[in-house]
Design a protein around this motif. Sequence first.
Motif, short mmCIF file in Angstrom:
data_model
loop_
_atom_site.label_atom_id
_atom_site.label_comp_id
_atom_site.label_asym_id
_atom_site.label_seq_id
_atom_site.Cartn_x
_atom_site.Cartn_y
_atom_site.Cartn_z
N GLY A 336 34.10 11.99 27.19
CA GLY A 336 33.09 12.75 27.91
C GLY A 336 32.11 13.39 26.97
O GLY A 336 32.02 13.03 25.79
N ALA A 342 27.09 20.18 34.73
CA ALA A 342 28.09 20.10 35.79
C ALA A 342 28.97 18.88 35.67
O ALA A 342 30.01 18.79 36.33
N TYR A 343 28.57 17.92 34.84
CA TYR A 343 29.31 16.66 34.73
C TYR A 343 29.75 16.44 33.29
O TYR A 343 28.92 16.32 32.38
N ARG A 345 32.50 14.10 32.61
CA ARG A 345 33.04 12.75 32.50
C ARG A 345 32.45 11.87 33.60
O ARG A 345 31.94 12.37 34.61
N SER A 347 33.99 10.15 35.77
CA SER A 347 34.69 10.32 37.04
C SER A 347 34.10 11.46 37.86
O SER A 347 34.21 11.48 39.08
N ASP A 348 33.45 12.41 37.19
CA ASP A 348 32.86 13.55 37.89
C ASP A 348 31.72 13.12 38.81
O ASP A 348 31.36 13.83 39.75
N LEU A 349 31.10 11.98 38.50
CA LEU A 349 30.00 11.51 39.34
C LEU A 349 30.33 10.24 40.11
O LEU A 349 29.45 9.54 40.60
N ASN A 352 34.73 5.67 38.38
CA ASN A 352 36.15 5.76 38.07
C ASN A 352 36.63 4.56 37.26
O ASN A 352 36.26 3.42 37.55
N LYS A 365 30.07 9.81 46.17
CA LYS A 365 30.10 10.81 45.11
C LYS A 365 28.92 10.64 44.15
O LYS A 365 28.31 11.62 43.70
N ALA A 369 25.84 13.23 43.29
CA ALA A 369 25.53 13.64 41.91
C ALA A 369 24.06 13.41 41.56
O ALA A 369 23.51 14.10 40.70
N ASP A 375 21.33 17.01 34.85
CA ASP A 375 22.69 17.01 34.28
C ASP A 375 23.15 15.58 34.01
O ASP A 375 23.76 15.29 32.97
#
Length: 476
Positions: A336, A342-343, A345, A347-349, A352, A365, A369, A375
């Motif tokens: 990451g 706010a992000y 990695r 996976s945060d957005l 996966n 998702k 984002a 970000d």
Amino acid sequence: MTISSIGSGSGLPVESIISKMLEVENQPITNLQSRNDTIKTQISVYGKIQSAFSSMRDAASKLTTPASWAALTATSSDTTMATVTAGSGSGAGSYSVSVSQLAAAQSVVSGAMSSTTPVGAGTMTIELGQWGDATQSSFTSKSGSTPVSISISATDTLASVRDKINASGSGVLASVVTDSTGSRLVIRSSATGEANGFRITTADADGNGSDASGLSALAYDPTAGIKSMTQNAAAQNAKVKINNIDIVSSTNVIENAVDGLSINILKQGDLTVTVGQDKDSVKKVITDFVTSYNSLMNLLRDNTKYDASTKTAGALQGDSTAVGLQAQLRNITAGGSTLGGAYARLSDLGLNIGTAGTITVDDSKLSSALGHLSDLKQLFMGTDSTNSANNGIATRWRALADQVTGMDGSLTTRTAGLQSRVTANNKRVDELTDRSAAYEKRLRAQYTALDTQMAKLNDLNSYVGKLTSMLGSSSS
């Protein structure tokens, strides 16, 4: 004694014996050739991997290009009134647009006449310019434009006059319209705007250029009181207010009245134009990268795995370079960056990482984002001046691709190493082939000598046998 074929003197299957001995002698050659086939397959696979890395690098590069994140989109509140396009330099915001007048081209039409009857000989002169006012009492020639004279013969009909006008390059277009009352010549400016009006004067062969008879029936010059043709549309500019600022345009496409914004007006009225960040184009850049990345990872996985069910290994199974590349890609993708706000990695957005190392996209998702583009931009393309390992993920993807595909990169050196092994093996094959040929020559010489010797012994044996038989007969 002459031996007709090898083995005939000894009675031995010499060709079979030599063939089997050469088979043993040539086994190293067969092994080397088989090994070369395997190496060539590996070289081919590495070529595909290099191409896939280059594609991934190009896709990652788009994620590190500011323009990809600066793309804007414009929407019109009424697309029947105007369509809009946002280009480079557009500013996000909302703009009120009021259209009071559309740009138009001047158009004049002749009276009805026969389509087959000659119009009349003479010269028609067409001049571009701007009429002074609605009464058309004055006319100012267009700067840089020159009047164009067209010679009309005594046999020219409306159709041939039309063709001559269209071929003249005079800045107008002509057509013939026919209805139940007859045919009419319609002439209009090829471009809209007040500066692209026109007048038509004629030098009629009958000596009177203003009597609406003969060629003068196609004249239009109100400044001289000549209106043999009738104007059915005046040349005019578009008149628009943008945020209450007056804009005048010779065309219905308003360019750069607002930086980078193109407005194509279609009718009068009021509308609102909204310019915002183009989230769909950013989403496409991200998903295009995912496609490219997954293609590379699948290629590496398929060629390094061992399939237990079929007991077959990939061309690069156990190859340390290929396995190392997989690991490097996984490390970057799973890692990451603290630059993304706010992000942190992927996976945060909604990107996966699966067990196969490929990326799946959670569309919902990711779409959410995209509401925080600044970000996302930092997560992908940010640069940490103190710690390159904390750079944006796309920046690291691109750097890896640049490194491994470079002149001294692992892909380049590995491919060169495999190619050098092919070259060395080919050289050894040539050496062994020469040795095998010399060995075969020696074998044939030895067996030929054996055949000759055996043939002599057989002849001697036959002679002794006959002699013994003769002696036995004489003693009895």
